[in-house]
Every structure is written in C-alpha cells, then in structure tokens.
Design an enzyme around this catalytic site. Sequence first.
Site, mmCIF file in Angstrom:
data_model
loop_
_atom_site.group_PDB
_atom_site.id
_atom_site.type_symbol
_atom_site.label_atom_id
_atom_site.label_comp_id
_atom_site.label_asym_id
_atom_site.label_seq_id
_atom_site.Cartn_x
_atom_site.Cartn_y
_atom_site.Cartn_z
ATOM 1 N N HIS A 21 5.386 33.466 53.936
ATOM 2 C CA HIS A 21 4.343 33.072 54.891
ATOM 3 C C HIS A 21 4.685 31.739 55.549
ATOM 4 O O HIS A 21 4.684 31.615 56.787
ATOM 5 C CB HIS A 21 2.998 32.971 54.164
ATOM 6 C CG HIS A 21 1.870 32.519 55.034
ATOM 7 N ND1 HIS A 21 1.039 33.398 55.680
ATOM 8 C CD2 HIS A 21 1.435 31.267 55.377
ATOM 9 C CE1 HIS A 21 0.149 32.726 56.390
ATOM 10 N NE2 HIS A 21 0.365 31.427 56.215
ATOM 11 N N GLU A 22 4.987 30.743 54.723
ATOM 12 C CA GLU A 22 5.278 29.416 55.266
ATOM 13 C C GLU A 22 6.596 29.397 56.043
ATOM 14 O O GLU A 22 6.744 28.648 57.004
ATOM 15 C CB GLU A 22 5.312 28.377 54.138
ATOM 16 C CG GLU A 22 3.992 28.221 53.395
ATOM 17 C CD GLU A 22 2.819 27.879 54.304
ATOM 18 O OE1 GLU A 22 3.052 27.254 55.365
ATOM 19 O OE2 GLU A 22 1.690 28.259 53.980
ATOM 20 N N HIS A 25 5.924 30.143 59.630
ATOM 21 C CA HIS A 25 5.526 28.947 60.380
ATOM 22 C C HIS A 25 6.747 28.075 60.684
ATOM 23 O O HIS A 25 6.895 27.555 61.792
ATOM 24 C CB HIS A 25 4.521 28.120 59.563
ATOM 25 C CG HIS A 25 3.181 28.762 59.410
ATOM 26 N ND1 HIS A 25 2.468 29.275 60.466
ATOM 27 C CD2 HIS A 25 2.400 28.960 58.298
ATOM 28 C CE1 HIS A 25 1.311 29.751 60.033
ATOM 29 N NE2 HIS A 25 1.263 29.577 58.716
#
Length: 455
Positions: A21-22, A25
């Site tokens: 997920h990170e 980003h």
Amino acid sequence: MTLLITIAAFVVALGCLIVFHEFGHYVAARACAVKVLRFSVGFGRPLWMRRYGRDATEWVIAAFPLGGYVKMLDEREGQVAREELPRAFNRQSVGRRVAIVAAGPAANFLLAVLLYWALFMHGVPGVKPVLGEPPAGTPAHHAGFAAGDVLATIGDEPVATWQDARWILLQHAVQKSSVEVTVLPAGGGARTRRLDLSGLTTADLDSDFLRALGLTRYQPPLKPVIGEVVSGGAAQRAGLKAGDEIVAISNQRIETWDQVVKIVRAHPGAQLVFEVRRGGGLQPAIVVSPEIVVEGGRKIGRIGTAPLVDRAALTGMIVETRYGPLQGLAKAVQKTWETSVFSLKMLGKMIVGEISLKNLSGPITIADYAGQSAQSGVASYLLFLALISISLGVLNLLPIPLLDGGHLMYYAIEIFTGRPLSDRAIEIGQHAGMALLFMLMALALYNDIHRLVGG
C-alpha cells in the site's frame, strides 16, 4: 505451535499489505517528482532505520505495526528550502495529489489481481458442488433439491466448486431474492430449480446461511471414529481420545458420524453417556457435557472432536480450477472487481441495518483467519491475502478524514469550488475522522472478543 503460526501468519500478512500500500504512494510520489522523506512500516518509535537514495529517504520499521505511512516534503509540516519548493507535496496540482493519494488503494487492488492471477494459473483446489440431503422444511427441500445433485449454474454463472456456489449465492442472499439453479441429478440430465432466498434473516447471514437454506455438502459416509480431539474441549476433559470408536450415545446405537453430530448439537449443556471401543475393547461409560455455543441465534452443543477421515475416499470430491495466462488475468480482474463491489454493498447494508455490525472484524479475528489459512496451505493463505488486500483498498477509499478516501474527498471539493479547504475545516474533519475510526476499531475489537469468548 498453532499460536506461533497464527502470529507469524498475521505479521507477514500485515507487513506485505502495508508495504504494498505505502509503496503505491511512494512510486506515485517519485513519478510526480515529490520528495519522500520517510517510508515507515508501523507507527511510533523506530525500531530500525536506514537512509537510501539521492533524497536520503528514511526507511523505517516502527514499534506499532498496525499501519504505516509515507512522509513527503510539505510546507504544512515544516519549513521547506526555496530550491525544494517545486518538490513539496502541497505545491503539486490537485490532479497530481489525487494520483499520489489514490495510488495506495490502487496498489492493494493490484496486489489482489496479481495474487488471484498466480493462483488461477497454478490451480486452485476446491470441493465438488455435490449436495447432501436437504433437511425437511428448508428452502432447498421445497425447491426440489436432492442428495447427489451437482450444482452446475446459479443464475447465469457457472459453478465449478463449492466455494464458487457459496460466493455466488451470498451475493444473491444479501438481496433476499430468488435465483434459478441448474443441477445435474445423479440419474443424469439437467434440471432447473428456483431457490427462494427471501426468508433469510439477519441472523442467518451472520452464521451459516447455506445451512439455513438447506444446502449442505455431500459427505461420504464417515465411521463414528474420533480422528482429533480439541485441546481443552468437552471431549478431552471427559476422557475421549483420538481413535475411539463411538458405539452408542445415551443408549442410542451409533452407525455414522452424522448421528454423533446431530445428537451433540441437539443437547447443549446436557449429560450424554458415550460408549466407546478403544484398542479393540469396550471402555467404561464416559459422560460428556457438550459446551453451549450460539449459532444463528440458537444454542447448540459442541464437544470439540473431528472424525477420522479416509483421505482416499475424499480424493474424488476434490477438483482443481486452472486457467491460462490471459484467461487467468481476466478472471483475476473480475474477481477483484466483484469482491470490491460486494464489500461496498455489505458496508452500505451495515449502515442501514440490513446486515448486522457483528460482521465487522478486528485484528484478533483477522489474525485467527491468517493462522487458519496458513495451516491449510499456500493457496489458502494467498487467497486470504488477496481478500484482505481488497478490504484494505476499499476501506482506504471510504470518505473518512485520516484515510486516503478522506483526502480524495477534500480534493474533490477543491476541484468543485476552485480553492482548497481551509486549515480549520481540515482540522475539524481530522478530529471527526479520528473519533469515527476509534469507534469502528472499538466495535471491531468488541466483536473479536465476543467471538473469542462466545465461540
């Protein structure tokens, strides 16, 4: 040993999902030329930290692992040198900010697609959708289903395994509609049955809704021999052991394992007298009091035993679903999309009260499922990871401040009004979002503890 497996499986799952997920980003930020100051798995005090890259980004593993974040250069969080202002997140166009924030949930959906794709190409084992005898009075009995029927299609969707049948029927069940089911009877030919799902209650959906419908898996006849005794369960406390053959229960002759299950479930808290054969000889009578467990709103008995299963007899019931690369990718995308949409529908029904909030799960239940899936094999664990990754993606897209969806909501307002929200409005939103997330976490943890205590 089971506890260690559960903890390890949970930590690995959490780590994979957070990192992916990170990393979404991070990649989007780098693509938009935004300077990344820190990539952290977890919150709180750093346990491990290293600096890498031309921007000397801090890569951190922190003390509290339930989450993570990517910290970018931003004037709202500290002074920024004049030469680095073009690389600050807050100086980016609203389109770039949307892309960076949305990349996290998108990464979770991408991970789910990749996991499903790999599984579909490798082959996913499943159980043939062969029905057992529907109990009298159930919707399946009224519809004319019979033992030995093989489910072929539900609505217009083909059914290859029992897992497929459960997933498709669940989507119809929450709508409480009726659905046409094509079956292949044991005698040959194809028959169409109309299954009425309108009578399902919230309690049915909270438990085993297939049992409430009368749809049970066909089980090859099992001898009444104990294969496993759960540690600390009623059976172990009474003295039953693996390998015991159950001859009679309270003077009722026992021929199959199904009889054992029916009697135990029907007598929660009562004293049942077991007559067993052990090592070729009859043992003195053993008194067992089934534990009281609530299932579907009613009390049933449970003693904590599993039957001795003849694996060879079950081989014919196992099928493997496998696809080529292109078809597997299409199926993976379809599965991810359907699961995402269904998750949103379930959340909506929870909000309006059509589905119980008991379905909301927290870290304890997720850890338990992680451990169970890990012990069931690599395929089961990867399926679990894909499902949790989708759930994380959907959750993060909800328009709740503090989540990615909350930031996207702010940017949507900015696009619509032509100016960003004031710092005061954002601050109020952050406090409201924190309160809402805290309540959701408290409710999920309560549900976890209730499941743990109530069985």
